[in-house]
Design a protein around this motif. Structure first.
Motif, short mmCIF file in Angstrom:
data_model
loop_
_atom_site.label_atom_id
_atom_site.label_comp_id
_atom_site.label_asym_id
_atom_site.label_seq_id
_atom_site.Cartn_x
_atom_site.Cartn_y
_atom_site.Cartn_z
N LEU A 1 0.87 -1.18 0.00
CA LEU A 1 0.00 0.00 0.00
C LEU A 1 0.90 1.23 0.00
CD1 LEU A 1 -2.88 1.27 0.37
CD2 LEU A 1 -2.32 1.37 2.83
N LYS B 1 -1.34 9.19 0.08
CA LYS B 1 -2.78 8.93 0.02
C LYS B 1 -3.29 8.91 -1.41
CE LYS B 1 -3.35 12.19 3.11
NZ LYS B 1 -3.89 13.16 4.13
N ALA C 1 -2.35 5.80 -3.17
CA ALA C 1 -3.03 4.62 -2.64
C ALA C 1 -4.44 4.50 -3.21
CB ALA C 1 -3.08 4.68 -1.12
N THR C 2 -5.04 5.64 -3.42
CA THR C 2 -6.45 5.60 -3.85
C THR C 2 -6.58 5.87 -5.35
OG1 THR C 2 -6.63 7.91 -3.21
CG2 THR C 2 -7.34 6.25 -1.61
N LYS D 1 -6.28 0.94 -7.47
CA LYS D 1 -7.56 0.28 -7.12
C LYS D 1 -7.97 -0.77 -8.15
CE LYS D 1 -9.87 3.22 -3.85
NZ LYS D 1 -11.01 4.11 -3.55
N TRP E 1 -5.92 -5.50 -5.39
CA TRP E 1 -6.97 -4.76 -4.68
C TRP E 1 -8.31 -5.47 -4.88
CZ3 TRP E 1 -6.34 0.40 -2.39
CH2 TRP E 1 -7.52 0.89 -1.80
N GLN F 1 -6.35 -3.75 -0.57
CA GLN F 1 -7.59 -3.17 -0.06
C GLN F 1 -7.70 -3.38 1.45
OE1 GLN F 1 -11.13 -5.24 -0.86
NE2 GLN F 1 -12.46 -3.46 -0.50
N TYR G 1 -5.48 -1.10 3.19
CA TYR G 1 -6.00 0.26 3.14
C TYR G 1 -7.07 0.46 4.22
CZ TYR G 1 -8.41 4.44 1.43
OH TYR G 1 -8.99 5.68 1.35
N THR H 1 -6.90 3.09 7.31
CA THR H 1 -7.88 4.16 7.52
C THR H 1 -8.68 3.94 8.78
OG1 THR H 1 -9.29 3.00 5.94
CG2 THR H 1 -8.08 4.91 5.12
#
Ligand SMILES: Nc1ncnc2c1ncn2[C@@H]1O[C@H](COP(=O)(O)OP(=O)(O)OP(=O)(O)O)[C@@H](O)[C@H]1O
Ligand SMILES: Nc1ncnc2c1ncn2[C@@H]1O[C@H](COP(=O)(O)OP(=O)(O)OP(=O)(O)O)[C@@H](O)[C@H]1O
Ligand SMILES: O=P(O)(O)OC[C@H](O)CO
Ligand SMILES: [Mg+2]
Ligand SMILES: [Mg+2]
Lengths: 424, 306, 289, 383, 383
Positions: free
Chosen positions: A342, A346, A349-350, A355, A360, A367, A370, A374
């Protein structure tokens, strides 16, 4: 490179990277990555070098087991590189040989990264490194094995987990669960932290700088006992380790149902062609099934970039080094898609590139990681000034797991060694 | 011979007039000796002395000038460190197992190959060749031999339930076997030469005296090979005392420190935890032990020579 | 086999007992050879076994399927092994050259020239024979560091070249070269340098070859010290290179075994070419012990 | 071409056991063109003396001159000497041609053509012309010896030095090479000093012989002189083969009384002995070939035959009476039986009587001057 | 005690270059108590023959008997032989005593007291009684030789075998040990076979001599026989030192015509030659000691003196006329000058004439039977 390939700051190395133009600032970069990660990091460096930004990075691979040692020597002899990779939680250990970079960071850099990763890199209020990723350990399950035993991989508590394990052992040819993935003290340490914190214990107490060993208390002892029972009383795993990586092998071949391993371990599942075996179906579950009423947190770590001290480095070089580090830590989708980590930034990562990977989507490793990040379900190991991952401290845990030593003396030996080191 | 260019007496040259004979010899001698002497003093003698100096200090790796003198503290700490005694014991175990095996096997190989055999060159190649391998190849191959699906576990698995490298008891013997395979060829070659140097006439004399094969071995072969055997014992003892590569590659000193040897211990102190002063003390202690071993051996050799 | 004649005549007397003894001898010698050969076979066999077979577990002497993919990979696609082999060759050659030149010079000076103090110097060098290499590594390491030689080949070459073995061997050998030869040369008007270069060195080719081979192999196979002083994988020598390959490829025995086989190959070839020389060099070394 | 003068030369070696005096106060003149042989038992200092002449050893004390030049401080290659060594000391990795031309190349200004010419003509003369391109190891012992000699000759030195040059050859070849070396020396007429421990070599080859023992000169003289008139028992014993017979005797009234025999000697002889002797006990010496089995004299000795050795045309008789043993050479045709009693006489002109203490020959003529106590010796050259 | 019978014995070695016939169809009787010497050049098969008797080599073909027993298949230690080797082959780590008693311990039932007694008395006899507790390496060459001989004697074997036992000793000691070995053999009277390549050793020591060349027997006979009546040129050349003079000649009308001389021989001799010869070309042979410088005969040869060698009581003259060279031994007292012409005669009774093709001696008496083609040879023992 010739006979004096080491050289000072102005490295003459030019083999692997295309040349930057002659006016470029030259940066040396030491990294310990192997296999997949090495390839991807190499690609990132090349990408960076191909940009017309007046900076050229010369990377060098230094083998992991000797990395710290060599870094200390290099600093000591005035040959240190500008950038070096190491674990984010090693800031205190590396503090004597690295310099803070707050003066060189671009504005708002802090906000690019997950807070937990950023905060981990602070030592006494200064920033000492930039994080590449957040990698953690969780529970891999081989779905074929679980299926043939008729077990559902959602374990909420220790009872559910234990009975699932017992079922696997009784109903299939496979072993149920391995606490560690690699025959090395560090693997035992990392898995032990997960179970210890869920049991309400801690590795150390106190503040960074004045840590006291804590796992030699009852909770620590019980957790260690639980660990040892997996190969003992419970009979879920064998106390034999046929090679360093034997558990991975067993997991792929279906001889092992579940084990605790890192996000990046998928790399180890790949065959000669670099693909995951088609007949292997597995998932990556949050490892919150251990007994006790502590917090549901898992261990995590960040590969990070540090900036070793070297009197020969100019300010421009230091600046360039940080620039490079920001680039690598903020443009590393590859690090996820191919490396299985990961990313610590940020936005990376997203990003959709991340994704949309199988990891993922299909296997859910990134995922899951992640989500844990979070949800604040991960925690770094203590920031000690000693080389805490050393086998000197965690070798006894491996031995307990392999039934080579009893729990009492194993924990004591480990704790004594760590106390002694912390008090030096 | 009265014509030109006879090699008559001449007067001394300038170089001869400038320096007398012994000065000339000294100058030329030093000129030839200097390159090695420089290497020797810088890279052997100096570190030796510096090691002693370091061992009396708590050595600050990053800033050597901040090292503090601690006298013999490193040595007393060493004597109190169970890890040291464990490493010493393990080393003795290793040497105690390896040396007799090496001597025995290399002797068997040498005596056997001394006879004329079909394919003796090939045999010699097979026995000797492991010696040219690096310890990393040896260690990794044998780790595989003793791992899951390896030959060792396949055929001897019943002995140690799985891999010997996992067993406190069997890990050291596994390393010993590895070492014997690696090193026996060297000593085999030494003993073979010694065997071949036994004068053939003596066997004939012994035959006429009525000696059978065992008598010939005991009364002719063995006494002649005595010095070579002593060399083998001494050299292998000293070399095996410094075992490092095999445990480093095969067991990382485990399980439970059962294969942590003195040099391994030294390596960890020096290059993992960077306690250089303490490590230097370990080095010196190792030196003392080995000098002791050599002395003992020299005494043995000395009393045996007539 | 100098005494073959006697053994021969003994063995020629064909009796049942001799035949039995001979069969036993063959059984032992070939039996041991097979045992000695097993690791080689495993190394080769595993290197050509595909992962699909290996991940099944199970044990084979002969794999059901073969693949030369890994050999291809290291021989054709990933040149790193060539790089390491070249590095190792460079280090070993330079070390050997230095040892031969420098050691023969001092051995000449000690045995063939006459100056005060040479006895003491020789004694000190000989005494250092007792100092095992590893004892010095920590101070040596700080020295190399102070000299700025870390991560350079000189860090491997120079300490190795300082070893006393060559001096020891050459002193012994030079001493046995008849003094008359040198005296004849002096009467012929040879200078010391000429005696060294034109008489002593050419006459010492056997020992120089033996020593050279020995040093070359030792240097080639050095493990711990290069591991400590080399940082850059482009500078690695084969012995440490293959260990890092193992760390990276720990899962794939075929990859590891291929790299090991490749790493062993150069010296195997040297050994095949120089079997007798090498073995006699071992024996010479023992002769001095 | 030049003679050699050796003046009170001494050589001491330092060893663990103290100072070894290898050559002790030796003085000697070697005439121009002379062939002088130094003999003596092993360790007597022969090589040391020779090597001091060559410049291979320092001279502890005294002076050596070659021609008119004092050479003590001159380097070997500049002394105008060439040496032939016992093991030939040929450079094994060089061809015969290179072996022979190296010294010329380094010590003279000769062009390579001239060197080639000289090497080839010398090789022709030594009969090794067809071996020039071989390596010494491929040559037989005799050929190597010729090359070594050729290497010395080609340099046309003032002085040849030989240190047991034939002792590595087998008996037949040694005999042959003796003759050859003599022929060459006759031809070149170069001053030569020749060291050997083999008295028969010394006797057959030399103009004069120097007999050394423990670093001091015992006698200097022509072969005939040292054979016939040895100055002391050491020389008498050393020269001649088989050795002289020696018997401990006393002299009473002109009768020599041994353990197992009495023998009356002429009164002239007896009085010379009486005049010179320093001790009561004496030693009688007579060579095996001088004992006479023609029993014509009235004074005879009788002994029993133990062993008869037949060698070529001679017979050697080993006789004994009591504990006294006699070796006698007789003609090969004479017949004797084992155990037979043999009667023989000791001709007075061949009798030697030595002083029991000093070993000096009490009846030697005064021809050759010599001493046994290491003081200086000079002798004129035989023509 | 027993004699040895060797019957058509052959020995072949397989080598890379094919089969080597080391001993070729040899037949020989050694009488009980005889001292027989085998001589021949290097590689002639002497050692091989001896080692077959000892049992150290297999016999390819033929039969060897010791006494009445065929020993072909009997192990060495059971043949009743003892052997003395060239390098002595003493066990270096055993004391002299242990060396000597080792064989007795292993092959007899003697008690240790008896062994001790026997070893000590043998050692006394060999004069090494005080060396019994030393190790061989601490002994001189001569002492080692005595120990090796003692080790053979103490076993009281039927047969002694010696393989060049003296060749490692220096010249003087060798002479001395010869006499000693002879004395011992006289005393013990044990059948002995003695191998040497030194003809003078063979001549002085043996009852009979066998001369081998390339695996075949050339001649068997007493020393006097082989000296005086060599059956062929090989034997004539091999026996005697210095060697016989040989000259290529033709025979025309009773006159031998050489390259540089003519010499008329008695007509009886000439007709014997004519009768026996197979070839036109002949070889004339005469020993140096048989050439006579008493110029009383009318038929003389004249040659010039090149070199005179003085050895002990003899002078050797090296003469030449044209390309023909002569070696002549004369008495030491005879005076000659370098370059002088010397006239001499060749006494008919000492002349040998050899066939130019077969090498056979055309004038040898029929006393000793011998052949040159390897067929069987038998000779009776001299008394
Ligand atoms: N380099 C040396 N150092 C010490 N002593 C020596 C040395 N060379 C010779 N000697 C001693 O000097 C003495 C004379 O030796 P030298 O070699 O001249 O004898 P030699 O008559 O030539 O004997 P040989 O016949 O054995 O050659 C001996 O006692 C010898 O040991
Ligand atoms: N073991 C063997 N294998 C092959 N050939 C051999 C062997 N032993 C001897 N020969 C050969 O047999 C021949 C006779 O050898 P032998 O040793 O009997 O000779 P010799 O007369 O004793 O010679 P020397 O005087 O050199 O000792 C030689 O040609 C020799 O090379
Ligand atoms: O590290 P190495 O290769 O020198 O190994 C030494 C050995 O381990 C001794 O057996
Ligand atoms: Mg000498
Ligand atoms: Mg022989």
């Amino acid at each position: 490179s010739g006979l004096t390939g080491g050289g000072g700051g102005q490295s003459t190395d030019s083999g692997t990277d295309g040349g930057g133009s002659s006016g470029d600032v030259e940066i040396d970069y030491w990294m310990y990555f192997g296999a997949q990660e090495n390839k991807e990091m190499t690609q990132l460096v090349e990408e960076f070098n191909s940009q017309d930004n007046g900076i050229h990075v010369n990377k060098q691979s230094v083998p992991f087991p000797e990395f710290l040692n060599k870094l200390f020597t290099a600093v000591n002899s005035g040959n240190a590189p500008h950038v070096a990779s190491y674990y984010g939680s090693y800031g205190r250990h590396l503090e004597p040989i690295t310099h803070p970079i707050d003066d060189y960071l671009s504005d708002g850099a802090k906000n690019e990264y997950f807070d937990i990763a950023w905060n981990n890199l602070q030592v006494d209020g200064s920033t000492y490194a930039l994080p590449i990723d957040i990698h953690g350990k969780a529970l891999y399950t081989n779905d074929d094995v679980l299926e043939s035993a008729g077990v559902d991989p959602n374990f909420d508590d220790w009872d559910a987990f234990s009975s699932a394990c017992d079922t696997i052992v009784s109903d299939t040819e496979s072993r149920a669960f391995s606490f560690i993935n690699w025959k090395v003290g560090q693997a035992a340490f990392r898995a032990y932290i997960i179970a210890l914190e869920q049991a309400g214990g801690q590795v150390v107490t106190g503040e960074p700088g004045s840590y006291e060993v804590a796992y030699d208390d009852d909770v620590g002892m019980q957790t260690a006992e639980m660990m040892a029972k997996i190969t003992g009383e419970y009979g879920w795993d064998t106390s034999q380790f046929q090679s360093d990586a034997a558990r991975v092998q067993d997991f792929i071949s279906g001889d092992l149902g579940m084990f605790i391993a890192g996000t990046w371990s998928v790399n180890n599942f790949e065959n000669e062609d670099g693909n995951l075996p088609e007949d292997l179906s597995f998932s990556f579950e949050k490892p919150f099934m251990f007994p006790g009423d502590g917090e549901d947190v898992a261990w995590c770590e960040s590969n990070s970039l540090y900036f070793p001290k070297n009197a020969n480095h100019t300010d421009a070089e230091k600046q360039a080094a940080v620039e490079f580090a920001e680039y690598v830590t903020q443009n590393n989708t590859l690090w996820a898609s191919a490396g299985g980590h990961l990313p610590a930034a940020k936005s990376v990562a997203t990003s959709s590139e991340v994704k949309n990977t199988d990891l993922w989507q299909k296997y859910g490793t990134i995922q899951t990681m992640y989500e844990m990040v979070t949800n604040k379900q991960v925690r770094y190991q203590p920031q000690t000034s000693v080389h805490i991952n050393s086998d000197r401290f965690w070798g006894p845990f491996l031995d307990m797991y392999l039934q080579n030593t009893d729990v009492q003396s194993g924990v004591t030996a480990s704790a004594d060694a760590l106390s002694q080191a912390l008090n030096q | 011979m009265s014509n030109v260019e006879t090699t008559g007496t001449r007067s001394p040259s300038r170089w001869e007039r400038l320096f007398d004979r012994s000065t000339r010899e000294l100058l030329v001698g030093m000129l030839f000796a200097a390159p090695y002497l420089v290497l020797f003093s810088v890279f052997l003698l100096y570190p030796l002395l510096k090691g002693l100096y370091m061992s009396l200090h708590e050595w600050n790796f990053l800033e050597p000038s901040k090292s503090t003198f601690v006298g013999l503290e490193n040595y007393t700490r060493l004597l109190e460190d169970p890890a040291f005694w464990n490493a010493l014991w393990n080393t003795l175990e290793f040497v105690g197992l390896t040396v007799p095996l090496i001597v025995g096997i290399s002797l068997v190989l040498a005596l056997g190959l001394n006879k004329e055999l079909v394919g003796s060159r090939v045999l010699q190649f097979v026995y000797f060749s492991p010696y040219v391998l690096t310890v990393s190849v040896v260690g990794i191959v044998w780790a595989q031999m003793f791992a899951q699906g390896g030959v060792g576990t396949q055929y001897l698995g019943w002995l140690f339930e799985g891999s010997p490298l996992n067993s406190k008891f069997w890990a050291m013997p596994a390393i010993v076997v590895t070492t014997v395979w690696w090193q026996a060829g060297f000593y085999f070659a030494v003993l073979l030469a010694a065997r071949q140097n036994v004068p053939a006439r003596l066997y004939e004399a012994a035959r006429l005296d009525g000696a059978g094969p065992w008598r010939m071995f005991r009364d002719v072969t063995l006494p002649h090979m005595k010095n070579a055997l002593l060399f083998v014992v001494i050299a292998s003892t000293i070399f095996q005392f410094q075992v490092f590569g095999q445990p480093y590659l095969m067991t990382k000193g485990g399980p439970v420190g059962s294969t942590e040897t003195l040099v391994y211990y030294l390596y960890e102190l020096g290059f993992q935890t960077r306690e250089l002063g303490f490590g230097a003390a370990v080095g010196y202690t190792l030196l003392l032990i080995l000098v002791g071993v050599s002395m003992l051996n020299y005494v043995l050799v000395g009393t045996n020579d007539e | 086999m100098s005494n073959a004649d006697s053994t021969q005549s003994v063995l020629n007397r064909v009796t049942d007992r001799d035949v039995l003894r001979r069969i036993g001898l063959y059984a032992v010698m070939y039996g041991l050879a097979i045992v000695f050969f097993v690791p080689y076979w495993r190394m080769f066999q595993l290197s050509v076994t595909p992962m699909s077979v290996l991940s099944q577990g199970g044990f084979h002497w002969i794999p059901p399927e073969l693949t030369f993919a890994v050999w291809q990979r290291y021989l054709l696609q990933e040149p790193i092994i060539y790089q390491w082999a070249f590095n190792t060759f460079l280090v070993a050659s330079i070390t050997t050259a230095i040892v031969l030149v420098v050691d023969s010079m001092i051995a000449f000076s000690i045995t063939r020239l006459d100056w005060p103090g040479q006895g003491i110097i020789l004694a000190v060098i000989m005494a250092s024979f007792m100092i095992p290499g590893y004892v010095n590594i920590i101070p040596l390491y700080t020295l190399i560091n102070d000299l700025g030689l870390m991560n350079s080949y000189w860090a491997i070459i120079l300490p190795f070249a300082a070893g006393p073995l060559g001096v020891f061997l050459l002193v012994q050998f030079f001493r046995d070269i008849p003094e008359e030869l040198e005296e004849a040369a002096r009467l012929d008007g040879f200078s010391s340098l000429r005696i060294y270069a034109r008489i002593i060195l050419p006459l010492s080719t056997p020992i120089l070859t033996a020593l050279g081979l020995f040093v070359f192999i030792w240097s080639w196979n050095q493990f711990l010290w290069p591991l400590i002083v080399l940082n850059d994988d482009a500078l690695y020598t084969l012995p440490i290179g293959v260990v890092t390959l193992r760390d990276v490829n720990a899962l794939a025995p075929n990859v590891i075994m291929t790299s090991l086989a490749l790493a062993s190959l150069p010296l195997f070839i040297v050994f095949l070419l120089f079997q007798d020389k090498l073995i006699s060099s071992v024996q010479m070394q023992a002769g001095t012990g | 071409m030049s003679g050699i003068t050796i003046d009170n030369v001494r050589k001491e070696y330092d060893s663990d056991a103290g100072t070894i005096r290898a050559v002790d106060d030796v003085s000697l003149d070697v005439a121009d063109g002379e062939f002088l042989t130094i003999v003596g038992p092993s360790g007597s200092g022969k090589s040391t003396l020779l090597r001091m002449i060559a410049g291979l050893e320092d001279i502890t004390d005294g002076e050596i001159r070659i021609g008119e030049t004092v050479v003590n401080d001159i380097a070997p290659q500049n002394r105008g000497v060439a040496m032939v060594f016992q093991n030939y000391a040929l450079y094994p990795h060089m061809s015969v041609r290179q072996n022979m031309s190296y010294g010329l190349k380094l010590t003279t200004d000769l062009g390579s053509d001239e060197i080639r010419r000289r090497v080839e003509s010398t090789a022709e003369m030594m009969g090794i012309g067809d071996l020039l391109d071989k390596k010494p190891n491929n040559l037989s012992g005799g050929q190597q010896q010729r090359v070594a000699t050729g290497r010395a000759i080609v340099r046309q030195p003032d002085v040849f030095l030989f240190d047991e040059p034939l002792s590595n050859l087998d008996a037949k070849l040694r005999l042959h090479m003796r003759t050859e070396l003599q022929r060459i020396q006759d031809e070149l007429d170069t001053t030569s000093v020749y060291v050997t421990h083999d008295q028969s070599e010394a006797m057959t080859m030399s103009d004069r012989i120097v007999i050394l023992s423990e670093g001091t000169i015992q006698q200097v003289g022509t072969p005939a002189e040292v054979y016939a008139e040895p100055v002391n028992r050491f020389v008498a014993d050393f020269i001649g083969s088989p050795s002289m017979n020696f018997f401990d005797v006393r002299l009473e009234n002109g009768v020599l009384q041994g353990a197992d025999f009495d023998y009356e000697i002429p009164s002239g002889l007896a009085s010379t002995v009486e005049a010179n002797r320093t001790a009561e006990n004496l030693v009688l010496g007579i060579r095996p070939e001088h004992v006479s089995v023609d029993t014509e004299g009235e004074e005879t000795v009788t002994a029993t035959l133990d062993v008869l050795e037949h060698e070529g045309s001679d017979n050697y008789l080993y006789l004994s009476n009591g504990d006294t043993e006699w070796t006698v050479r007789v003609d090969g045709s004479t017949r004797f039986e084992w155990g037979e009693s043999v009667e023989f006489t000791l001709p007075a002109e061949h009798l030697h009587v030595f002083d029991g203490e000093t070993g000096e020959n009490l009846v030697a003529d005064e021809g050759a001057t010599a001493t046994t106590d290491g003081s200086s010796v000079t002798a004129s050259v035989r023509e």
